[in-house]
Design a protein around this motif. Sequence first.
Motif, PDB file in Angstrom:
ATOM      1  N   HIS A   1       0.892  -1.209  -0.079  1.00 49.65           N
ATOM      2  CA  HIS A   1      -0.117  -0.033   0.220  1.00 49.65           C
ATOM      3  C   HIS A   1       1.109   1.253  -0.100  1.00 49.65           C
ATOM      4  O   HIS A   1       1.824   1.285   0.807  1.00 49.65           O
ATOM      5  CB  HIS A   1      -0.794   0.032   1.183  1.00 49.65           C
ATOM      6  N   TYR A   2       0.673   2.355  -0.645  1.00 52.88           N
ATOM      7  CA  TYR A   2       1.525   3.293  -1.059  1.00 52.88           C
ATOM      8  C   TYR A   2       1.510   4.375   0.233  1.00 52.88           C
ATOM      9  O   TYR A   2       0.516   4.516   0.830  1.00 52.88           O
ATOM     10  CB  TYR A   2       1.042   4.150  -2.102  1.00 52.88           C
ATOM     11  N   VAL A   3       2.685   4.922   0.385  1.00 57.27           N
ATOM     12  CA  VAL A   3       3.021   5.655   1.512  1.00 57.27           C
ATOM     13  C   VAL A   3       3.736   6.846   0.857  1.00 57.27           C
ATOM     14  O   VAL A   3       4.737   6.783   0.223  1.00 57.27           O
ATOM     15  CB  VAL A   3       3.665   5.009   2.613  1.00 57.27           C
ATOM     16  N   ILE A   4       3.291   8.070   1.149  1.00 54.66           N
ATOM     17  CA  ILE A   4       3.789   9.376   0.578  1.00 54.66           C
ATOM     18  C   ILE A   4       4.691   9.883   1.957  1.00 54.66           C
ATOM     19  O   ILE A   4       3.678  10.295   2.834  1.00 54.66           O
ATOM     20  CB  ILE A   4       3.015  10.331  -0.008  1.00 54.66           C
TER      21      ILE A   4
ATOM     22  N   HIS B   1      -9.975  12.052   1.063  1.00 56.37           N
ATOM     23  CA  HIS B   1     -10.377  10.663   2.029  1.00 56.37           C
ATOM     24  C   HIS B   1      -9.179   9.952   2.196  1.00 56.37           C
ATOM     25  O   HIS B   1      -9.101   8.605   1.970  1.00 56.37           O
ATOM     26  CB  HIS B   1     -11.525   9.932   1.375  1.00 56.37           C
ATOM     27  N   ILE B   2      -8.033  10.412   2.955  1.00 55.07           N
ATOM     28  CA  ILE B   2      -6.777   9.581   3.200  1.00 55.07           C
ATOM     29  C   ILE B   2      -6.384  10.051   4.566  1.00 55.07           C
ATOM     30  O   ILE B   2      -6.652  11.160   4.983  1.00 55.07           O
ATOM     31  CB  ILE B   2      -5.578  10.255   2.144  1.00 55.07           C
TER      32      ILE B   2
ATOM     33  N   SER C   1      -4.892   4.801  -8.918  1.00 56.08           N
ATOM     34  CA  SER C   1      -6.072   4.339  -8.579  1.00 56.08           C
ATOM     35  C   SER C   1      -6.391   4.173  -7.068  1.00 56.08           C
ATOM     36  O   SER C   1      -7.538   3.736  -6.457  1.00 56.08           O
ATOM     37  CB  SER C   1      -6.762   3.072  -9.407  1.00 56.08           C
ATOM     38  N   VAL C   2      -5.221   4.154  -6.227  1.00 58.14           N
ATOM     39  CA  VAL C   2      -5.498   3.972  -4.940  1.00 58.14           C
ATOM     40  C   VAL C   2      -4.968   5.204  -4.142  1.00 58.14           C
ATOM     41  O   VAL C   2      -4.381   6.014  -4.805  1.00 58.14           O
ATOM     42  CB  VAL C   2      -4.103   2.843  -4.515  1.00 58.14           C
ATOM     43  N   LYS C   3      -5.385   5.146  -3.037  1.00 58.45           N
ATOM     44  CA  LYS C   3      -5.029   6.458  -2.098  1.00 58.45           C
ATOM     45  C   LYS C   3      -4.026   6.129  -1.020  1.00 58.45           C
ATOM     46  O   LYS C   3      -3.886   5.237  -0.588  1.00 58.45           O
ATOM     47  CB  LYS C   3      -6.277   6.995  -1.605  1.00 58.45           C
ATOM     48  N   PRO C   4      -3.252   7.215  -1.050  1.00 53.11           N
ATOM     49  CA  PRO C   4      -2.035   6.813  -0.075  1.00 53.11           C
ATOM     50  C   PRO C   4      -2.237   6.942   1.351  1.00 53.11           C
ATOM     51  O   PRO C   4      -3.124   7.723   1.637  1.00 53.11           O
ATOM     52  CB  PRO C   4      -1.002   7.601  -0.831  1.00 53.11           C
TER      53      PRO C   4
ATOM     54  N   HIS D   1      -0.482  -5.020  10.298  1.00 55.16           N
ATOM     55  CA  HIS D   1      -0.377  -5.209   8.947  1.00 55.16           C
ATOM     56  C   HIS D   1      -1.392  -4.827   8.153  1.00 55.16           C
ATOM     57  O   HIS D   1      -2.540  -5.355   8.410  1.00 55.16           O
ATOM     58  CB  HIS D   1       0.203  -6.616   8.843  1.00 55.16           C
ATOM     59  N   VAL D   2      -1.346  -4.125   7.317  1.00 54.29           N
ATOM     60  CA  VAL D   2      -2.473  -3.675   6.274  1.00 54.29           C
ATOM     61  C   VAL D   2      -2.996  -5.006   5.339  1.00 54.29           C
ATOM     62  O   VAL D   2      -2.047  -5.784   5.102  1.00 54.29           O
ATOM     63  CB  VAL D   2      -1.888  -2.842   5.327  1.00 54.29           C
ATOM     64  N   THR D   3      -4.047  -5.389   5.259  1.00 56.36           N
ATOM     65  CA  THR D   3      -4.593  -6.289   4.735  1.00 56.36           C
ATOM     66  C   THR D   3      -5.550  -5.924   3.607  1.00 56.36           C
ATOM     67  O   THR D   3      -5.555  -6.819   2.604  1.00 56.36           O
ATOM     68  CB  THR D   3      -5.372  -7.286   5.514  1.00 56.36           C
ATOM     69  N   THR D   4      -6.112  -4.804   3.620  1.00 52.08           N
ATOM     70  CA  THR D   4      -7.050  -4.637   2.558  1.00 52.08           C
ATOM     71  C   THR D   4      -7.765  -3.194   2.728  1.00 52.08           C
ATOM     72  O   THR D   4      -7.316  -2.297   3.591  1.00 52.08           O
ATOM     73  CB  THR D   4      -8.390  -5.450   2.612  1.00 52.08           C
ATOM     74  N   ILE D   5      -7.935  -2.687   1.485  1.00 54.18           N
ATOM     75  CA  ILE D   5      -8.692  -1.233   1.499  1.00 54.18           C
ATOM     76  C   ILE D   5     -10.285  -1.362   1.195  1.00 54.18           C
ATOM     77  O   ILE D   5     -10.584  -2.018   0.399  1.00 54.18           O
ATOM     78  CB  ILE D   5      -8.301  -0.408   0.373  1.00 54.18           C
ATOM     79  N   LYS D   6     -10.882  -0.995   2.261  1.00 54.39           N
ATOM     80  CA  LYS D   6     -12.471  -1.152   2.385  1.00 54.39           C
ATOM     81  C   LYS D   6     -12.937   0.031   2.706  1.00 54.39           C
ATOM     82  O   LYS D   6     -12.947   0.792   3.780  1.00 54.39           O
ATOM     83  CB  LYS D   6     -12.751  -2.282   3.383  1.00 54.39           C
ATOM     84  N   ASN D   7     -13.967   0.696   1.859  1.00 51.90           N
ATOM     85  CA  ASN D   7     -14.561   1.991   1.886  1.00 51.90           C
ATOM     86  C   ASN D   7     -13.668   3.048   2.343  1.00 51.90           C
ATOM     87  O   ASN D   7     -14.043   3.875   3.152  1.00 51.90           O
ATOM     88  CB  ASN D   7     -15.743   1.609   3.030  1.00 51.90           C
ATOM     89  N   ASN D   8     -12.714   3.049   1.581  1.00 53.83           N
ATOM     90  CA  ASN D   8     -11.543   4.262   1.749  1.00 53.83           C
ATOM     91  C   ASN D   8     -10.910   4.167   3.086  1.00 53.83           C
ATOM     92  O   ASN D   8     -10.613   5.127   3.495  1.00 53.83           O
ATOM     93  CB  ASN D   8     -12.120   5.686   1.466  1.00 53.83           C
ATOM     94  N   ARG D   9     -10.959   3.087   3.639  1.00 54.80           N
ATOM     95  CA  ARG D   9     -10.526   2.846   4.960  1.00 54.80           C
ATOM     96  C   ARG D   9      -9.105   1.767   5.003  1.00 54.80           C
ATOM     97  O   ARG D   9      -9.480   0.459   4.306  1.00 54.80           O
ATOM     98  CB  ARG D   9     -11.486   2.419   5.945  1.00 54.80           C
TER      99      ARG D   9
END
Length: 336
Positions: free
Chosen positions: A38-41, A187-188, A144-147, A322-330
């Motif tokens: 998952h992206y991090v800036i 929404h990040i 297409s993904v939000k960081p 640990h990140v597992t998924t992106i769900k409803n922008n969360r």
Amino acid sequence: KALNGGLDDQLYVIGAPSSIGKTTLALQIADHIAAQQHYVIYFALEMSANQLYSKTLNRLSYIDSDFGNNYSTDLPTPDAATIMHGGLNKIWPENSTTMLILLKALQQSGDLAKYKRIYDDYDLQRPTVSQIKKYITEFVLHNSVKPVVIIDYLQLIQSEIGNERETDKQRITNAIISLKSISRSYHIPIIVISSFNRSSYTDLNADMSAFKESGDIDYSAEVLVTLNYDFARTIISNTDGINKSFQGQTVQEWLNQTHGDIREAFNITKRQPVRYVALKILKNRFGRIPAPTILVTKPQYDIFCSIDSSNKAKKIVEEIKHVTTIKNNRIEYFNN
């Protein structure tokens, strides 16, 4: 658990005194998120990207060495400063265990870099929030993904053009309000590192008043976190500057027996290779306020670890899920 199982599109502020390891913890969080693709800036306004990459490589090699146990005993132990200056093969021969560990960590660091974008003073010299927003906007438009956005650190953000005469408090207030607006607009999650005001540098029980002179941080942040030393758990192994009889005792015991100055207790703690830190959530607008979490930091290896019931360091920071998924922008997390 304290953050309802993940990061929402809101503003998180982590505050602490100087030299406690704010950047180390923020970078470790960034690396854990990047490890799950998952992206991090990461906006590094104090340290260079090279310094941060060196800290990551140092931590990963320490973990890959079974937490220092498998480093070559007849060669120097790696650290971020040595790694940053390059020429690793001049210090560690190609066939040495330490070099093999570093090469593995280098590969892992490269994998993280695919998802971790670091912008330092080479890209942004003391930026304004508008300049930071430009980079975030470009990323969101082309992906297409939000960081997750991490800003290290708040007090180095400059005033917007035309507002150069504003006070430091006004500058921080305007910055924190603008960052909150960006979080909501895109929404990040935005994680901001902040220093305490000077009067709270040596306050072990720092509360929201530690941010009072630093703009409206305590009002605007949805989640407010502090880090501070735990004198009662930090053992004195380095007795430089104090009576050697205190070796093996805690910093709190030194303080009680000598009636010493709290500032000197901070200095003693900073000299220890293993330091205990209390992480407290002071504000959680949409969740509960849990008991403090006790962490162990080993600055030589640029790592934070959690502790078990016997106050010994665990080998991973279990509190950082640990990140597992992106769900409803969360960003949702899970336990191993």
